[in-house]
Design an enzyme around this catalytic site. Sequence first.
Site, PDB file in Angstrom:
ATOM      1  N   LYS A  93      60.388  22.433  23.593  1.00 41.04           N
ATOM      2  CA  LYS A  93      60.213  22.151  22.318  1.00 41.04           C
ATOM      3  C   LYS A  93      60.466  20.638  21.982  1.00 41.04           C
ATOM      4  CE  LYS A  93      60.186  26.110  19.276  1.00 41.04           C
ATOM      5  NZ  LYS A  93      61.030  27.052  18.332  1.00 41.04           N
TER       6      LYS A  93
ATOM      7  N   GLU B 287      60.984  43.283  14.054  1.00 42.08           N
ATOM      8  CA  GLU B 287      61.435  43.925  12.962  1.00 42.08           C
ATOM      9  C   GLU B 287      61.705  45.463  12.801  1.00 42.08           C
ATOM     10  OE1 GLU B 287      59.319  41.673  13.199  1.00 42.08           O
ATOM     11  OE2 GLU B 287      59.987  39.965  12.299  1.00 42.08           O
TER      12      GLU B 287
ATOM     13  N   ARG C 161      56.651  44.870   8.887  1.00 43.89           N
ATOM     14  CA  ARG C 161      56.353  45.387  10.299  1.00 43.89           C
ATOM     15  C   ARG C 161      57.273  46.707  10.341  1.00 43.89           C
ATOM     16  NH1 ARG C 161      55.146  41.511  14.485  1.00 43.89           N
ATOM     17  NH2 ARG C 161      52.846  41.216  13.891  1.00 43.89           N
TER      18      ARG C 161
HETATM   19  C1  LIG Z   1      56.701  39.112  12.827  1.00 39.41           C
HETATM   20  C2  LIG Z   1      57.135  38.005  12.612  1.00 39.41           C
HETATM   21  N1  LIG Z   1      58.588  37.819  12.695  1.00 39.41           N
HETATM   22  C3  LIG Z   1      59.215  36.278  12.592  1.00 39.41           C
HETATM   23  C4  LIG Z   1      58.498  35.622  12.558  1.00 39.41           C
HETATM   24  C5  LIG Z   1      59.106  33.998  12.278  1.00 39.41           C
HETATM   25  N2  LIG Z   1      58.683  33.101  13.403  1.00 39.41           N
HETATM   26  C6  LIG Z   1      57.618  32.072  13.259  1.00 39.41           C
HETATM   27  S1  LIG Z   1      57.813  31.033  14.726  1.00 39.41           S
HETATM   28  C7  LIG Z   1      59.134  31.925  15.409  1.00 39.41           C
HETATM   29  C8  LIG Z   1      59.435  31.884  16.778  1.00 39.41           C
HETATM   30  C9  LIG Z   1      58.456  31.947  17.515  1.00 39.41           C
HETATM   31  O1  LIG Z   1      59.006  31.823  18.957  1.00 39.41           O
HETATM   32  P1  LIG Z   1      57.773  31.496  20.225  1.00 39.41           P
HETATM   33  O2  LIG Z   1      57.057  32.509  20.097  1.00 39.41           O
HETATM   34  O3  LIG Z   1      58.968  31.557  21.581  1.00 39.41           O
HETATM   35  O4  LIG Z   1      57.540  30.257  20.005  1.00 39.41           O
HETATM   36  P2  LIG Z   1      57.862  28.804  19.935  1.00 39.41           P
HETATM   37  O5  LIG Z   1      58.087  28.410  18.674  1.00 39.41           O
HETATM   38  O6  LIG Z   1      59.240  28.865  20.866  1.00 39.41           O
HETATM   39  O7  LIG Z   1      56.710  27.819  20.557  1.00 39.41           O
HETATM   40  C10 LIG Z   1      59.607  33.073  14.577  1.00 39.41           C
HETATM   41  C11 LIG Z   1      60.749  34.115  14.683  1.00 39.41           C
HETATM   42  C12 LIG Z   1      56.973  35.714  12.508  1.00 39.41           C
HETATM   43  N3  LIG Z   1      56.165  34.506  12.522  1.00 39.41           N
HETATM   44  N4  LIG Z   1      56.606  36.811  12.772  1.00 39.41           N
END
Ligand SMILES: Cc1ncc(C[n+]2csc(CCOP(=O)(O)OP(=O)(O)O)c2C)c(N)n1
Length: 649
Positions: free
Chosen positions: A314, A399, A427
Amino acid sequence: MSSAEGTADFPGGADFPGGELRADKPDNQAAGQPRPMNELLNTINDPADLRKLERRQLKQLADELRTFVLQSVSQTGGHLSSNLGTVELAIALHYVFDTPQDRIIWDVGHQTYAHKILTGRREAMRGLRSGGGISGFPRRTESVYDAFGTAHSSTSISAALGMAQAACIKGESRHTVAVIGDGAMSAGMAFEAMNNAGVSDANMLVILNDNDMSISPAVGALNKYLARLLSGSFYTAAKKAGERMLGNVPTLLELAKRMEEHAKGLVTPSTLFEEFGFHYVGPIDGHDLDALVPTLRNIRSLGGPQFLHVVTRKGQGYKLAEADPVLYHGPGKFNPAEGIRKASGGKPTYTQVFGDWLCDMARIDSRLVGITPAMREGSGLVRFEQEFPKRYFDVGIAEQHAVTFAAGLACEGLKPVLAIYSTFLQRGYDQLIHDVAIQNLPVVLALDRAGLVGGDGATHNGAFDIAYLRCVPNMVVMAPADENECRQMLYTAFRLDQPTAVRYPRGSGPGVAIEKEMAALPLGKGEVRRKGRKIALLAFGSMLTPALQAAEELDATVANMRFVKPLDEELIAELAKSHEMLVTIEEGAVMGGAGSAVAEALAARGITVPLLHLGLPDRFIDHGDSAQLLAEAGLDKSGIITAVKRRAS
Ligand SMILES: Cc1ncc(C[n+]2csc(CCOP(=O)(O)OP(=O)(O)O)c2C)c(N)n1
């Protein structure tokens, strides 16, 4: 320099000492001559242009693209760390696959800026996330290259499987690729899809983009498993085991031992995904185009469910984001040379009000436990985790699990507070009804981002919670009109012996002083805040402020309703009798919302009075500036005045 506006997922803004840009030096730049800016990037107007490049040029393109992403996000705000991490992946995917004929589905979609830039939206990045501009997430209506609309996580594998099966049924030959992060992979839905896909013969590829981070550090057993896959010692052991397998014909004793090792998942590091029926490849360096391109080419020629594990970082290429990817997850505008600077002073956000209350309450009552589904920063739980680590639970992007987990805690006499965004509670809806409400368990739902969220748009708006919560028996639903009321309502909710939601909006409130002292509010009671004539404005939550402003011109009575459920029916009946028209105002879907509750209450008592319902209309509201979007929905002072006058005339 920094704007206080981060993404809805993340607050944005904090102190950071002077920054430094670190784009890796392009290969031939060391030789001397500086290149024209965006020499290659400017020639890419769609992936067909990209596919005309020679492979050796891709590295330069990646450097240009990375710099472009950084500059662009610093000027608009948006997701940064994740996008710096997917530059090479986006290039390699569009280089190897025949998009848009082949489908790429990005999970969450917050990491698609490089993909957007390569697919004809370079100039449009200027309007990212702003009114009329392009979305911060993939949108089918925005581009043919956005194969599937996303923003909530962990949907990509299901959608990809659907598309792959559709191709099969229609006799179309194309590839389908899902790109999912290790955070998103932790959700049940991703595994439901893997479970289904692994036994299909669908031609699909799942790419796990493993950066060991969700928004904050990734949590859970899967995360530990992935770390083990990447650890040198595990590899060495697995390799040795593999060599022994390939060696002489084993003795029975050795065979038995290997079977045991296999059962323990020690023989091959890909056990989990292969056991799901996928062909596992990896892990490979997701920033190394010389590894990515040939690997994707090889996989493209294989049939059936494929799984590629890529490792990325990241914030890659921008020192400050590499050092603090959490801070740079979703910043507002900032100067890349300086880094994010905290906007000084200002009113506390509702998120901060909640976070402070949680710590204060936890100190008073040892039964309190705090839960977040992967939104520690966004939901204001950073300090709570530090002060009460044993009572803090980050359950991952899960969730549904979070809600039922809270139910379990409540069954055993603890007092769970689930901090969750309005949009993400969608969710966990069945879990809320089936596990919490039917059993009447005292779970407090701290519903953040209730209402319009601005830049993240329709997927993130907290538009529906009033409608979907108020119809559930046993629920109490409150909407604070200001910061102090938010604190007092959280306290009230915590003392109730039933499921209770306190829904508060993104950002800060009117700036009311917060009383440290906590006092429970009378259940189901509103208050009259202004006495006027003829018209009564019944305001819910955040709508009290514009209602009071509008009332000055309308000379209207204003009630701060406080509770959506139970409703203050006495107050409503009284206002109906003493006024010529009632106007309900809420920052939520008007259909089935608080206004509908008022209409139902009046109907049940046989009271007829002219009624006007103001709230979010029956259409999805796109990204843009929150205040402007509210005004467009008629939910500001002048919108209220206009609507009331129109109805009264
Ligand atoms: C159902 C849901 N819960 C929470 C989120 C908030 N959210 C957006 S990005 C993220 C982290 C995603 O992590 P990852 O899949 O590892 O992607 P990265 O940003 O590390 O590339 C979260 C928790 C979301 N978009 N959807």
